[in-house]
Design a protein around this motif. Sequence first.
Motif, PDB file in Angstrom:
ATOM      1  N   ILE A  55      63.623  80.507   3.594  1.00 36.74           N
ATOM      2  CA  ILE A  55      62.787  79.655   2.967  1.00 36.74           C
ATOM      3  C   ILE A  55      62.232  80.052   1.631  1.00 36.74           C
ATOM      4  CG2 ILE A  55      60.602  78.304   3.718  1.00 36.74           C
ATOM      5  CD1 ILE A  55      60.868  79.193   6.498  1.00 36.74           C
ATOM      6  N   ILE A  56      62.425  79.082   0.687  1.00 34.71           N
ATOM      7  CA  ILE A  56      61.873  79.126  -0.481  1.00 34.71           C
ATOM      8  C   ILE A  56      60.959  78.047  -0.977  1.00 34.71           C
ATOM      9  CG2 ILE A  56      63.921  80.548  -1.521  1.00 34.71           C
ATOM     10  CD1 ILE A  56      64.980  78.231  -2.719  1.00 34.71           C
ATOM     11  N   ASN A  57      59.959  78.464  -1.860  1.00 38.48           N
ATOM     12  CA  ASN A  57      58.904  77.189  -2.173  1.00 38.48           C
ATOM     13  C   ASN A  57      58.608  77.417  -3.690  1.00 38.48           C
ATOM     14  OD1 ASN A  57      55.374  76.919  -1.431  1.00 38.48           O
ATOM     15  ND2 ASN A  57      56.912  75.337  -2.076  1.00 38.48           N
ATOM     16  N   SER A  58      59.289  76.714  -4.371  1.00 30.86           N
ATOM     17  CA  SER A  58      58.777  76.450  -5.800  1.00 30.86           C
ATOM     18  C   SER A  58      58.435  75.083  -6.374  1.00 30.86           C
ATOM     19  CB  SER A  58      59.963  77.363  -6.631  1.00 30.86           C
ATOM     20  OG  SER A  58      59.579  77.183  -8.080  1.00 30.86           O
ATOM     21  N   PRO A  59      57.542  74.693  -7.150  1.00 29.57           N
ATOM     22  CA  PRO A  59      56.455  75.368  -7.323  1.00 29.57           C
ATOM     23  C   PRO A  59      55.899  75.872  -5.813  1.00 29.57           C
ATOM     24  CG  PRO A  59      56.393  73.483  -8.825  1.00 29.57           C
ATOM     25  CD  PRO A  59      57.628  73.396  -7.915  1.00 29.57           C
ATOM     26  N   ALA A  60      54.717  76.898  -5.899  1.00 32.79           N
ATOM     27  CA  ALA A  60      54.545  77.446  -4.687  1.00 32.79           C
ATOM     28  C   ALA A  60      52.921  77.302  -4.392  1.00 32.79           C
ATOM     29  CB  ALA A  60      54.545  78.707  -4.669  1.00 32.79           C
ATOM     30  N   ASN A  61      52.730  77.141  -3.012  1.00 32.82           N
ATOM     31  CA  ASN A  61      51.511  77.122  -2.394  1.00 32.82           C
ATOM     32  C   ASN A  61      51.395  78.616  -1.751  1.00 32.82           C
ATOM     33  OD1 ASN A  61      48.920  76.889  -0.953  1.00 32.82           O
ATOM     34  ND2 ASN A  61      49.955  75.192   0.434  1.00 32.82           N
ATOM     35  N   PRO A  62      50.338  79.404  -1.849  1.00 38.13           N
ATOM     36  CA  PRO A  62      49.225  79.190  -2.507  1.00 38.13           C
ATOM     37  C   PRO A  62      49.112  79.431  -3.886  1.00 38.13           C
ATOM     38  CG  PRO A  62      49.040  81.155  -1.426  1.00 38.13           C
ATOM     39  CD  PRO A  62      50.397  80.692  -1.136  1.00 38.13           C
ATOM     40  N   THR A  63      50.081  80.051  -4.499  1.00 41.06           N
ATOM     41  CA  THR A  63      50.139  80.731  -5.741  1.00 41.06           C
ATOM     42  C   THR A  63      50.049  79.900  -6.965  1.00 41.06           C
ATOM     43  OG1 THR A  63      52.187  81.253  -5.843  1.00 41.06           O
ATOM     44  CG2 THR A  63      50.759  82.893  -4.510  1.00 41.06           C
ATOM     45  N   GLY A  64      50.683  78.881  -6.778  1.00 36.49           N
ATOM     46  CA  GLY A  64      51.070  78.037  -7.934  1.00 36.49           C
ATOM     47  C   GLY A  64      52.493  78.804  -8.805  1.00 36.49           C
ATOM     48  N   GLY A  65      52.938  79.742  -8.295  1.00 34.10           N
ATOM     49  CA  GLY A  65      54.097  80.368  -8.841  1.00 34.10           C
ATOM     50  C   GLY A  65      55.236  79.335  -9.015  1.00 34.10           C
ATOM     51  N   VAL A  66      56.175  79.591  -9.932  1.00 34.24           N
ATOM     52  CA  VAL A  66      57.329  78.747 -10.142  1.00 34.24           C
ATOM     53  C   VAL A  66      58.394  80.045 -10.448  1.00 34.24           C
ATOM     54  CG1 VAL A  66      58.412  77.222 -11.750  1.00 34.24           C
ATOM     55  CG2 VAL A  66      56.108  76.746 -11.194  1.00 34.24           C
ATOM     56  N   VAL A  67      59.477  79.780  -9.834  1.00 32.09           N
ATOM     57  CA  VAL A  67      60.611  80.568  -9.978  1.00 32.09           C
ATOM     58  C   VAL A  67      61.485  80.152 -11.217  1.00 32.09           C
ATOM     59  CG1 VAL A  67      62.749  81.582  -8.730  1.00 32.09           C
ATOM     60  CG2 VAL A  67      60.673  80.999  -7.363  1.00 32.09           C
ATOM     61  N   PRO A  68      61.839  80.851 -11.891  1.00 34.30           N
ATOM     62  CA  PRO A  68      62.639  80.737 -13.280  1.00 34.30           C
ATOM     63  C   PRO A  68      64.019  80.209 -12.806  1.00 34.30           C
ATOM     64  CG  PRO A  68      61.406  82.741 -13.538  1.00 34.30           C
ATOM     65  CD  PRO A  68      61.268  82.388 -12.221  1.00 34.30           C
ATOM     66  N   LYS A  69      64.518  79.386 -13.489  1.00 40.89           N
ATOM     67  CA  LYS A  69      66.077  78.810 -13.172  1.00 40.89           C
ATOM     68  C   LYS A  69      66.961  79.919 -13.140  1.00 40.89           C
ATOM     69  CE  LYS A  69      69.610  75.487 -14.064  1.00 40.89           C
ATOM     70  NZ  LYS A  69      70.608  76.261 -13.828  1.00 40.89           N
ATOM     71  N   ALA A  70      66.804  80.836 -14.075  1.00 43.93           N
ATOM     72  CA  ALA A  70      67.634  82.020 -13.898  1.00 43.93           C
ATOM     73  C   ALA A  70      67.652  82.676 -12.726  1.00 43.93           C
ATOM     74  CB  ALA A  70      67.440  83.062 -15.184  1.00 43.93           C
ATOM     75  N   GLU A  71      66.702  83.026 -12.198  1.00 42.95           N
ATOM     76  CA  GLU A  71      66.406  83.653 -10.939  1.00 42.95           C
ATOM     77  C   GLU A  71      66.682  82.789  -9.734  1.00 42.95           C
ATOM     78  OE1 GLU A  71      65.503  87.185  -9.791  1.00 42.95           O
ATOM     79  OE2 GLU A  71      65.143  86.428 -11.682  1.00 42.95           O
ATOM     80  N   LEU A  72      66.947  81.448  -9.774  1.00 38.89           N
ATOM     81  CA  LEU A  72      67.250  80.768  -8.665  1.00 38.89           C
ATOM     82  C   LEU A  72      68.944  80.795  -8.834  1.00 38.89           C
ATOM     83  CD1 LEU A  72      65.243  77.363  -9.057  1.00 38.89           C
ATOM     84  CD2 LEU A  72      65.157  79.095  -7.098  1.00 38.89           C
ATOM     85  N   ASP A  73      69.465  80.542 -10.159  1.00 41.13           N
ATOM     86  CA  ASP A  73      70.934  80.719 -10.236  1.00 41.13           C
ATOM     87  C   ASP A  73      71.376  82.189  -9.650  1.00 41.13           C
ATOM     88  OD1 ASP A  73      70.776  78.391 -11.983  1.00 41.13           O
ATOM     89  OD2 ASP A  73      71.096  79.468 -13.792  1.00 41.13           O
ATOM     90  N   ARG A  74      70.525  83.414  -9.770  1.00 42.68           N
ATOM     91  CA  ARG A  74      71.254  84.554  -9.314  1.00 42.68           C
ATOM     92  C   ARG A  74      71.120  84.617  -7.834  1.00 42.68           C
ATOM     93  NH1 ARG A  74      70.882  89.660 -11.596  1.00 42.68           N
ATOM     94  NH2 ARG A  74      69.704  88.897 -13.407  1.00 42.68           N
ATOM     95  N   LEU A  75      70.111  83.789  -7.102  1.00 32.54           N
ATOM     96  CA  LEU A  75      69.924  83.693  -5.890  1.00 32.54           C
ATOM     97  C   LEU A  75      71.177  82.857  -5.296  1.00 32.54           C
ATOM     98  CD1 LEU A  75      68.257  84.096  -2.977  1.00 32.54           C
ATOM     99  CD2 LEU A  75      67.123  82.023  -3.489  1.00 32.54           C
ATOM    100  N   ALA A  76      71.462  81.939  -5.782  1.00 37.78           N
ATOM    101  CA  ALA A  76      72.461  81.022  -5.584  1.00 37.78           C
ATOM    102  C   ALA A  76      73.700  81.504  -5.436  1.00 37.78           C
ATOM    103  CB  ALA A  76      72.273  79.667  -6.275  1.00 37.78           C
TER     104      ALA A  76
END
Length: 393
Positions: A169-190
């Motif tokens: 499970i991933i969540n971006s933008p996130a509750n409760p932190t407001g954190g946003v995962v950078p696209k480069a990190e999403l690319d690396r995960l994918a």
Amino acid sequence: MLIQAAAMANLGTETAFDVLARAQALAAQGRDIINLGIGQPDFRTPDHIVEAGVKALRDGHHGYTPAGGIPALRQAVAADLADRQGVTVDPDDVVIMPGGKVTMWFAILMFGQPGAEILYPNPGFPIYESAIRFTGATPVPVRLTEENGFAFSADEVLAQITPRTRLLIINSPANPTGGVVPKAELDRLAAGLERFPHVAVLSDEIYSRILYDGQEHSCFLSYPALRDRVILLDGWSKTYAMTGWRLGWSVWPKALREAATRLAVNSHSCVNASAQYAGIAALQGPQDAVASMCAAFAERRRVVVDSLNRLPGVRCVEPGGAFYAFPNISGTGLSSKELQTRLLDDCGVATIAGTSFGAMGEGFLRLSYANSVENIERAVARMAEALPELVKA
């Protein structure tokens, strides 16, 4: 004596609703309560959306609909994803839900069972862990840290995958932190997930339209190699101030679409018809209200972050999306729960303890800035006045 199923003992709760009830009870006693706890926009649903729902009822749309949603709405969702994200979606793969939680429940039910592992963000939306435990699966927290802006590290996520992992499970933008995962990190995960074809992904993108500083949302459906195992969760509640309409959408891989529809038939039958017609109006109508709300949230974000960083024992990173601040309050010497309770009872300010979002939330507090600048300033002023006394006590 009634004997409930053992799994009922594993169900958690969403503390925001508990705090809301307590805040409302104090307000009923005449207390002046400023609620920075509940996570819902403080705006009205735009008039053209309301009128579409009313018109649907007057036109006789008040019966059952297809379990997956009316075709026109599913087509509107597919068109919206194509326009905003450049993602091509078959309308038949869209399943309309009564809110966002149902999508996460269905996904976790599909993959959760004893012996399975499900990875979820921590601190994160509390229903993730609650639902995982209910199924008997093992919840495996993905650590989100203040130092990283509460974005996950793809390498850390991938290192936690085992042969027993069934869902991430991933969540971006996130509750409760407001954190946003950078696209480069999403690319690396994918890219890394291509090595683990047995792992499905639930991408919770309910705050996808609430971003700041010119950031653009990256939809996890945009990775072709993963399309056969990504489930998208999104909806109308946050973007269009429609929390009470109970309307969300999901996109499922073709291999899971029929199972999601069967779960819908077995649980809620279908989403109420008038809300679905309102959803069409929201997606196809003017979007100026969305832009206005986001601009207001951006102004409030600046006020709340600056104000919190002036408080003794408190520091707050700037959230990149959603409408939550997640300040570190460890410098006060109080636990998250203690500070939540004292702020509400002594100061009339409703907040949510970080531990309500997982064990890794200790030392943090969630504040929703879905409230007026005036109320935010009043709330933080009360906190500034009370904190020295609370710390001494």
